[in-house]
Motif scaffolding. Structure first.
Motif, PDB file in Angstrom:
ATOM      1  N   UNK A 608      24.711  28.886 -24.871  1.00 24.56           N
ATOM      2  CA  UNK A 608      24.947  30.194 -25.473  1.00 24.56           C
ATOM      3  C   UNK A 608      23.747  31.106 -25.275  1.00 24.56           C
ATOM      4  N   UNK A 609      24.014  32.370 -24.967  1.00 25.89           N
ATOM      5  CA  UNK A 609      22.994  33.411 -25.034  1.00 25.89           C
ATOM      6  C   UNK A 609      23.407  34.384 -26.136  1.00 25.89           C
ATOM      7  N   UNK A 610      22.612  35.418 -26.341  1.00 24.67           N
ATOM      8  CA  UNK A 610      22.962  36.391 -27.378  1.00 24.67           C
ATOM      9  C   UNK A 610      24.139  37.272 -26.973  1.00 24.67           C
ATOM     10  N   UNK A 611      24.574  37.197 -25.690  1.00 23.00           N
ATOM     11  CA  UNK A 611      25.644  38.072 -25.224  1.00 23.00           C
ATOM     12  C   UNK A 611      26.787  37.358 -24.510  1.00 23.00           C
ATOM     13  N   UNK A 612      26.587  36.109 -24.055  1.00 22.65           N
ATOM     14  CA  UNK A 612      27.617  35.440 -23.275  1.00 22.65           C
ATOM     15  C   UNK A 612      27.326  33.950 -23.247  1.00 22.65           C
ATOM     16  N   UNK A 613      27.918  33.249 -22.280  1.00 24.59           N
ATOM     17  CA  UNK A 613      27.653  31.833 -22.052  1.00 24.59           C
ATOM     18  C   UNK A 613      27.185  31.673 -20.610  1.00 24.59           C
ATOM     19  N   UNK A 614      26.074  30.978 -20.418  1.00 26.30           N
ATOM     20  CA  UNK A 614      25.563  30.694 -19.083  1.00 26.30           C
ATOM     21  C   UNK A 614      25.933  29.257 -18.711  1.00 26.30           C
ATOM     22  N   UNK A 634      32.868  36.337 -23.112  1.00 27.06           N
ATOM     23  CA  UNK A 634      32.276  37.262 -24.080  1.00 27.06           C
ATOM     24  C   UNK A 634      31.297  36.539 -24.985  1.00 27.06           C
ATOM     25  N   UNK A 635      30.634  37.289 -25.836  1.00 26.89           N
ATOM     26  CA  UNK A 635      29.684  36.713 -26.782  1.00 26.89           C
ATOM     27  C   UNK A 635      30.382  35.689 -27.675  1.00 26.89           C
ATOM     28  N   UNK A 636      29.665  34.634 -27.992  1.00 31.10           N
ATOM     29  CA  UNK A 636      30.163  33.604 -28.893  1.00 31.10           C
ATOM     30  C   UNK A 636      29.146  33.408 -30.002  1.00 31.10           C
ATOM     31  N   UNK A 637      29.569  32.746 -31.066  1.00 33.50           N
ATOM     32  CA  UNK A 637      28.581  32.293 -32.037  1.00 33.50           C
ATOM     33  C   UNK A 637      27.843  31.095 -31.457  1.00 33.50           C
ATOM     34  N   UNK A 638      26.859  30.583 -32.167  1.00 30.13           N
ATOM     35  CA  UNK A 638      25.868  29.696 -31.554  1.00 30.13           C
ATOM     36  C   UNK A 638      26.415  28.362 -31.029  1.00 30.13           C
ATOM     37  N   UNK A 639      27.106  27.543 -31.827  1.00 23.77           N
ATOM     38  CA  UNK A 639      27.440  26.201 -31.335  1.00 23.77           C
ATOM     39  C   UNK A 639      28.613  26.192 -30.368  1.00 23.77           C
ATOM     40  N   UNK A 640      28.507  25.351 -29.340  1.00 21.08           N
ATOM     41  CA  UNK A 640      29.561  25.138 -28.352  1.00 21.08           C
ATOM     42  C   UNK A 640      29.989  23.676 -28.397  1.00 21.08           C
ATOM     43  N   UNK A 641      31.235  23.410 -27.945  1.00 24.53           N
ATOM     44  CA  UNK A 641      31.727  22.052 -27.751  1.00 24.53           C
ATOM     45  C   UNK A 641      32.404  22.003 -26.395  1.00 24.53           C
ATOM     46  N   UNK A 642      32.126  20.961 -25.601  1.00 22.37           N
ATOM     47  CA  UNK A 642      32.681  20.849 -24.252  1.00 22.37           C
ATOM     48  C   UNK A 642      33.284  19.467 -24.053  1.00 22.37           C
ATOM     49  N   UNK A 643      34.381  19.414 -23.291  1.00 22.53           N
ATOM     50  CA  UNK A 643      35.026  18.146 -22.965  1.00 22.53           C
ATOM     51  C   UNK A 643      35.728  18.285 -21.625  1.00 22.53           C
ATOM     52  N   UNK A 644      35.639  17.250 -20.796  1.00 21.74           N
ATOM     53  CA  UNK A 644      36.322  17.269 -19.514  1.00 21.74           C
ATOM     54  C   UNK A 644      37.828  17.189 -19.696  1.00 21.74           C
ATOM     55  N   UNK A 645      38.537  18.206 -19.224  1.00 19.26           N
ATOM     56  CA  UNK A 645      39.996  18.258 -19.337  1.00 19.26           C
ATOM     57  C   UNK A 645      40.566  19.117 -18.219  1.00 19.26           C
ATOM     58  N   UNK A 646      41.825  18.865 -17.888  1.00 14.96           N
ATOM     59  CA  UNK A 646      42.600  19.748 -17.006  1.00 14.96           C
ATOM     60  C   UNK A 646      41.903  20.008 -15.677  1.00 14.96           C
ATOM     61  N   UNK A 647      41.158  19.039 -15.211  1.00 13.75           N
ATOM     62  CA  UNK A 647      40.477  19.189 -13.943  1.00 13.75           C
ATOM     63  C   UNK A 647      39.143  19.882 -14.034  1.00 13.75           C
ATOM     64  N   UNK A 648      38.842  20.480 -15.159  1.00 15.20           N
ATOM     65  CA  UNK A 648      37.571  21.169 -15.342  1.00 15.20           C
ATOM     66  C   UNK A 648      36.898  20.727 -16.625  1.00 15.20           C
ATOM     67  N   UNK A 649      36.194  21.635 -17.254  1.00 17.08           N
ATOM     68  CA  UNK A 649      35.568  21.387 -18.560  1.00 17.08           C
ATOM     69  C   UNK A 649      36.066  22.448 -19.513  1.00 17.08           C
ATOM     70  N   UNK A 650      36.664  21.983 -20.609  1.00 15.89           N
ATOM     71  CA  UNK A 650      37.158  22.934 -21.604  1.00 15.89           C
ATOM     72  C   UNK A 650      36.089  23.159 -22.658  1.00 15.89           C
ATOM     73  N   UNK A 651      35.921  24.418 -23.007  1.00 14.27           N
ATOM     74  CA  UNK A 651      34.887  24.848 -23.946  1.00 14.27           C
ATOM     75  C   UNK A 651      35.557  25.405 -25.197  1.00 14.27           C
TER      76      UNK A 651
END
Length: 771
Positions: A608-614, A634-651
């Motif tokens: 997370x950045x203050x404006x988007x996700x890198x 777009x901008x998100x709040x601070x914590x993220x969760x990621x899991x491999x799904x659907x051929x990619x990574x779902x966030x």
């Protein structure tokens, strides 16, 4: 500097002065009052019911594409004996644990906690039935009066509304320059540090009384108690709710965010002054000045811990880092050096006091909240601001009977602070991978208790839970991430804080421990991967919790955000050793990065950045991580969760200023990332991390309880559980999802859900420690 608040009506002139409502008595009365909790007053935090709150219907594509479709009876039959075993296992576990489970649906006696407190704090939970387990006890330690209101709320308000015993400890008097006035009145106000400290105390008492009873004028008993450090403290007990206590240690504050002030907690920590003096509030029943050495401050906090025996300790962020460009502290020096004193005290308490309950620690981000997207939805933010309005004595009505004033008029110009009432963020413990399964369908949970990593284990689908077992090794910070190795063993990663006699001995490092064999109860010793930060003096040990994943070659990589807000990582070599800390770039990174592996075995890392996700990705398994890439999200709040799904990574993440859960799919082509989404999924106006496994989403809802979503078109449901940090979930077998939280009572709670058309969460199982 605080942001300018919206214009507010001019407060009326002070009215007639009522008689004081506090009763200053002697130390004996204070000790009795602290122990005199009315059993009917403290409602059990575990009470509640799962009142599903309907939300707007979601579009059919509002879930990840692998979300299971409703199954018909014929399809269920075709699943055969494996499905039957899984369903029977859930039923068996629910039946055998019925004596300690908390039912989510249809329990009218548990209604109060199914709804969050109203913004005015009037909703008070009813008395707990005698057979309901201890809800746990919360102890908060902050540097200044108002740090709890700005940085620990709404968690504080939720605990008070739920009836938890809550004690807040204030290290300093917060006397500042002694001027209790806003900008307009500063030129004519006379500095009076004892009076300003008293006004801030009055404001805090009013704010707590409002949150706990709905009446800011509710009476307190104010007493003097001796401390274990040889001084005196003021103890305030709310008479209408005797399990709400305030402890005022009244030490001198630094008086500046970052300037060199030896007479401060910072100076005492560094040994620049041998003792720190008291700064007594004018209205305090404590009349005799005192001084504390560094060890005496620690002894005093250990004594407070021993007295209140908390199961949850809340403290400020001990390692906030420095601002880019200026190099100044990103938080007030009193905040993070005060938090370091809490670290010393909790470590000593855990080691020296054996006859006590387990406890968890939660740390809170401070000033930097104002530079991040808003974590709270408008209603929660307004409720938080209402409490600050009370503390700031916005209406100027004389409700306290004190010549010093009934609140903090410095705050009255801008009660929202620097957008601090819009947010709450945890400094650590936001990861959601601490619950994991093994090849035998067993479950393993890893959380930090008493400064050690605690492990709970259920062998197979039908086994009995054991734990918590504390792994050897102290100084562990909140937040554990797990990964399953190619041979089936589990590895746990965390950060560890080293506390030594010299200031330079303060250090944080990444560590990991590996299970000795698949399914084994024993783990190897903690091994250090070091830290990308050379010295605490440079970055105040500001590294995030670790994110870890294995790519298609089976090699592990661990990533952290460093003190320069960039991504750093170490990758495992083919021989099992580790390469050096690599620089992966990025900028303006905050919180803890997340990582997962896509269907082609490539690791992706997202932050997370203050404006988007890198994001970063491997071009192929085994290759070095590619360059930092803009995701376009777009901008998100601070914590993220990621899991491999659907051929990619779902966030999964939260929409700023809303609390809604959002999701996006990240895919990689030629080393470049592409984001599809985001899609809104609802979320009961919550905040913080979201866990996702199979058809289950879960995260904190408004009110502090757990909210869950069990599939497309289903309304979010609310459970009664209030918990520390983040929830975690994992899939066991084909379609059985297990979900866990660590309650405010420092106990593990586990539930499960199968993929059926009427899927619901099984009753919660409370995992009690062995006798």
């Amino acid at each position: 500097m605080r942001d300018r608040a919206p214009a507010r009506p001019r407060p009326p002139a002070p009215g007639p002065r009522p008689r004081p409502r506090e009763d200053a008595t002697d130390a004996t009365d204070g000790a009795d009052a602290a122990e005199g909790a009315d059993a009917a007053d403290g409602a059990d935090a575990a009470a509640g019911r799962n009142a599903a709150r309907p939300t707007a219907a979601r579009p059919t594509d509002g879930r990840p594409t692998d979300a299971p479709a409703p199954a018909d009876p014929a399809a269920a039959d075709r699943r055969g004996r494996r499905r039957e075993v899984l369903v029977k296992a859930v039923v068996f576990c629910a039946a055998t644990a019925a004596g300690t489970m908390l039912v989510l649906r249809g329990n009218a006696a548990l209604d109060a906690l199914a709804h969050p407190a109203a913004p005015d704090g009037r909703a008070i939970a009813p008395a707990a039935p005698a057979d309901v387990p201890d809800p746990g006890r919360v102890l908060q330690v902050v540097a200044h009066p108002d740090d709890d209101l700005y940085f620990m709320n709404p968690d504080l308000r939720y605990s008070l509304s739920a009836g938890h015993p809550v004690t807040s400890v204030y290290l300093t008097s917060g006397e500042a320059d002694g001027i209790n006035a806003g900008a307009a009145g500063r030129s004519t106000a006379r500095p009076d540090k004892p009076a300003y400290a008293e006004a801030r105390q009055n404001g805090i008492r009013a704010a707590y009384a409002q949150m706990a009873t709905g009446d800011r004028g509710s009476a307190w008993r104010r007493t003097v108690v001796p401390t274990a450090g040889g001084g005196r403290a003021e103890l305030d007990v709310l008479l209408a709710r005797p399990r709400v206590n305030l402890v005022w240690l009244q030490l001198r504050e630094a008086g500046h965010v970052y300037a060199d002030r030896p007479d401060s907690l910072h100076g005492l920590w560094d040994g620049r002054v041998p003792r720190l003096e008291s700064a007594l509030a004018s209205g305090s029943p404590v009349k005799q000045p005192f001084t504390y050495t560094k060890d005496q401050v620690v002894r005093t906090l250990v004594g407070v811990l021993e007295r209140y025996r908390p199961t949850t300790v809340r403290a400020q962020d001990p390692t906030p880092g420095r601002l880019p460009g200026t190099g100044r502290y990103a938080d007030h020096q009193d905040h993070f050096y005060g938090a370091r004193f809490v670290q010393l005290a909790t470590a000593a308490y855990a080691k020296e006091v054996t006859d006590r309950p387990h406890f968890a620690v939660q740390n809170y981000l401070g000033y930097f909240n104002g530079s991040l997207p808003s974590a709270l939805d408008p209603e929660e933010a307004r409720a938080k601001l209402d409490v600050l309005d009370t503390y700031a004595w916005l209406d100027r009505q004389d409700h306290c009977g004190s010549e010093a004033g009934c609140g903090d008029l410095k705050v009255a110009d801008h009660p929202a602070g620097n957008r601090w009432t819009d947010s709450i963020n945890y400094a650590d413990g936001t990861g959601t991978s601490w619950l994991t399964g093994d090849r035998g369908h067993g479950l393993w949970a890893f959380k930090v208790l008493d400064g050690q990593v605690a492990v709970w284990h259920r062998p197979g689908l039908l086994g009995a839970w054991t734990g918590p077992v504390l792994l050897p090794g102290t100084g562990m910070d909140p937040g554990v991430s797990t990964v399953t190795l190619a041979d089936g063993r589990i590895a746990a990663f965390a950060t560890r804080t080293t506390l030594g006699p010299r200031p330079a001995d303060y250090r944080r490092e990444v560590v990991y421990a590996v299970q000795q064999a698949p399914g084994a109860a024993r783990f190897g010793a903690w091994r250090s991967l070091g830290t990308p930060e050379a010295a605490d003096a440079d970055r105040t040990s500001d590294i995030s919790a670790p994110a870890v994943a294995a790519d298609g070659t089976g090699r592990l990589a661990v990533y952290v955000r460093d003190g320069a807000s960039t991504l750093r990582g170490r990758v495992q070599r083919a021989d099992g050793g580790w390469g050096p800390w690599e620089r992966y770039g990025g900028s303006d990174l905050h919180g803890t990065p997340v990582t997962a592996t896509d269907a082609d075995g490539r690791r992706m890392v997202l932050a997370t950045t203050s404006k988007t996700v890198t994001g970063w990705t491997q071009p192929r398994p085994g290759a070095p991580l590619g360059p930092a890439t803009a995701t376009g999200l777009p901008a998100t709040t601070l914590p993220l969760t990621a899991e491999g799904r659907e051929g990619g990574v779902r966030l999964w993440f939260r929409k700023p200023g809303s609390g809604n859960v959002r999701t996006a799919l990240l895919t990689a082509t030629g080393g470049h990332l592409r984001a599809t989404g985001p899609t809104d999924l609802g979320g009961l106006r919550g905040f913080g991390s979201v866990t996702a496994s199979g058809h289950v989403l879960a995260g904190r809802a408004a009110g502090g309880q757990l909210g869950s979503d069990l599939g497309p078109g289903r309304p979010w449901q609310r459970s009664p559980l209030m918990f520390v940090g983040a929830p975690s979930s994992t899939t066991t077998g084909a379609d059985l999802v297990s979900l866990a939280v660590l309650g405010l009572d420092a106990r593990l709670y586990v539930t499960s859900s199968t993929d059926t058309p009427d899927a619901h969460l099984a009753p919660w199982q409370r995992i009690a420690p062995p006798p």
